[in-house]
Design an enzyme around this catalytic site. Sequence first.
Site, PDB file in Angstrom:
ATOM      1  N   SER A 167       0.626  -1.112  -0.111  1.00 39.18           N
ATOM      2  CA  SER A 167       0.108   0.088  -0.057  1.00 39.18           C
ATOM      3  C   SER A 167       0.894   1.068  -0.006  1.00 39.18           C
ATOM      4  O   SER A 167       1.699   1.237  -0.810  1.00 39.18           O
ATOM      5  CB  SER A 167      -0.996  -0.217   1.110  1.00 39.18           C
ATOM      6  OG  SER A 167      -1.927   0.808   0.949  1.00 39.18           O
ATOM      7  N   ASP A 371      -8.363  -6.488  -5.078  1.00 38.52           N
ATOM      8  CA  ASP A 371      -8.137  -5.196  -4.109  1.00 38.52           C
ATOM      9  C   ASP A 371      -8.926  -4.311  -5.312  1.00 38.52           C
ATOM     10  O   ASP A 371      -8.763  -4.078  -6.320  1.00 38.52           O
ATOM     11  CB  ASP A 371      -6.643  -5.054  -4.389  1.00 38.52           C
ATOM     12  CG  ASP A 371      -6.127  -3.584  -3.605  1.00 38.52           C
ATOM     13  OD1 ASP A 371      -7.014  -3.163  -2.718  1.00 38.52           O
ATOM     14  OD2 ASP A 371      -5.205  -3.287  -3.364  1.00 38.52           O
ATOM     15  N   HIS A 431      -6.108  -6.656  -1.285  1.00 30.54           N
ATOM     16  CA  HIS A 431      -5.040  -5.628  -0.586  1.00 30.54           C
ATOM     17  C   HIS A 431      -3.818  -6.357  -0.049  1.00 30.54           C
ATOM     18  O   HIS A 431      -2.803  -5.919  -0.329  1.00 30.54           O
ATOM     19  CB  HIS A 431      -5.675  -4.503   0.107  1.00 30.54           C
ATOM     20  CG  HIS A 431      -4.838  -3.452   0.117  1.00 30.54           C
ATOM     21  ND1 HIS A 431      -4.292  -2.376  -1.288  1.00 30.54           N
ATOM     22  CD2 HIS A 431      -4.069  -2.758   1.227  1.00 30.54           C
ATOM     23  CE1 HIS A 431      -3.524  -1.540  -0.463  1.00 30.54           C
ATOM     24  NE2 HIS A 431      -3.401  -1.441   0.667  1.00 30.54           N
TER      25      HIS A 431
END
Length: 452
Positions: A167, A371, A431
Amino acid sequence: MELALRRSPVPRWLLLLPLLLGLNAGAVIDWPTEEGKEVWDYVTVRKDAYMFWWLYYATNSCKNFSELPLVMWLQGGPGGSSTGFGNFEEIGPLDSDLKPRKTTWLQAASLLFVDNPVGTGFSYVNGSGAYAKDLAMVASDMMVLLKTFFSCHKEFQTVPFYIFSESYGGKMAAGIGLELYKAIQRGTIKCNFAGVALGDSWISPVDSVLSWGPYLYSMSLLEDKGLAEVSKVAEQVLNAVNKGLYREATELWGKAEMIIEQNTDGVNFYNILTKSTPTSTMESSLEFTQSHLVCLCQRHVRHLQRDALSQLMNGPIRKKLKIIPEDQSWGGQATNVFVNMEEDFMKPVISIVDELLEAGINVTVYNGQLDLIVDTMGQEAWVRKLKWPELPKFSQLKWKALYSDPKSLETSAFVKSYKNLAFYWILKAGHMVPSDQGDMALKMMRLVTQQE
C-alpha cells in the site's frame, strides 16, 4: 543515534509460556523462532523522533541465516505498523493468536520490521513538529536507521537486502530504495541492496482513482448511473493533481470513496468479495461533519489496528519488549502520522520507480486481483507510463502462470519479467496479499529473492 541489542538465550520450550499466560517474564526473551534469535530497539533518527525496529533471524532448517536474504517489510497507511500488522497478520512467525504461521517468510529470509514513519506503531515523536511531512523526510529518517542498523549488524552487510512493502508502504519503499542506492554509492551505508517489491502500492494515486469506476463496473458492483458518478469525481481528482493542488486532491479522493460506498452498498476497498462492516458505511455518511483527514485515517489505518491486534501489541508484546516508554502506546500517534502526510499523499512517484530501474535496481510490482483501493488496472496504468527504455520489450512478453501447489492445476498467479522489472498478478487475493494467499505470497518472495 542509539542502538543496543536486546536478546537473551532462553531455552525455547520456556519462551512461549509467559506470553501464553499473559505474564511478564522479567527479562527480554527471544521467542518464537526456531533459533530463538530476535533483536529490537529504537533509533533516534532526528531530535524528538524515535523509530522502532524488530529483527527476526531466518529459521531455515537447512541454511544459516547468512545464506538467506534479509527482507525489510514496510506497512501502509501511512500510520500502519509493520511490527504489528505485517508481523502478526501477514508474514511473521506467529499470527495474532500467537499460533505458528505455516506460511511465515521467516523460513526463507530474515525479517526486519520497521514502524515507519515516526509515530507509527511503537515509533513515536515528542512534539507535533517532529512528524514526517513528506516522502523525502520519510526516506531521510530511514537512512539514519539503516546506517545504524548495518553498522551494528555487520553480519547482514553482505546478505542480499530487499525492501518489501504494501500500500502506502510501496510509495515509501520506492523513495527509500532510491535514497539507499545513493547512500551506498556515496559509501555512507554498507549493505548488499538487491531490490524493492511494491505490493498493491500507492505509486500513482490518480491512476488508481481513475480505474475504480471501470473496475467496479466490470465486476458488477456499479451500474451506469453509479459509474457516471464515480467517473465524475475521479476527473475532479485528476484535475486537482494536474494543477498541483494535492491537499484538495486528497479531500476529493475521500469524496470518491464515499460515493463508491454509497453506490456499492459498502464494498470493501481491500477485498471486493468481502463486505465492509456496517459502521464503515455509517461513518462515511458522517465524514464531512468531522475533519475529512481524520475520517480517511479511520478508514485506511483502522483496519491495520483492529482491537484484538491492539490488545496484543499493547499487552503481551509490550511486556515482552520492555523498552517502550510508559507514556507511549502502540498506534497512539497513527492519526497524526496520516494527517501530517496530507500534502504528500496524492503525489505520484512514477519517476522514482524509473530512476530505480535506470540504476539497475530490481523492481517487482505485485497486486491482488480483488483489491479495489489499489486495483490492478491502476497499477498497470502507471507501469505503462514508465520511461524505462526496456518497457516495450517487457510489455510484449507473454505472462507465465504460477502454481502455489505443484500438485494442483489451479492457477495461483501470473508473472511477467524482463531484466530488472517484474509484475505479479496474484489471484484470489485482496489488498493484503500475504493474508489472503499466504502460500503464493511466500512462493513469490522466494522467486523475487532468487531462491526459486
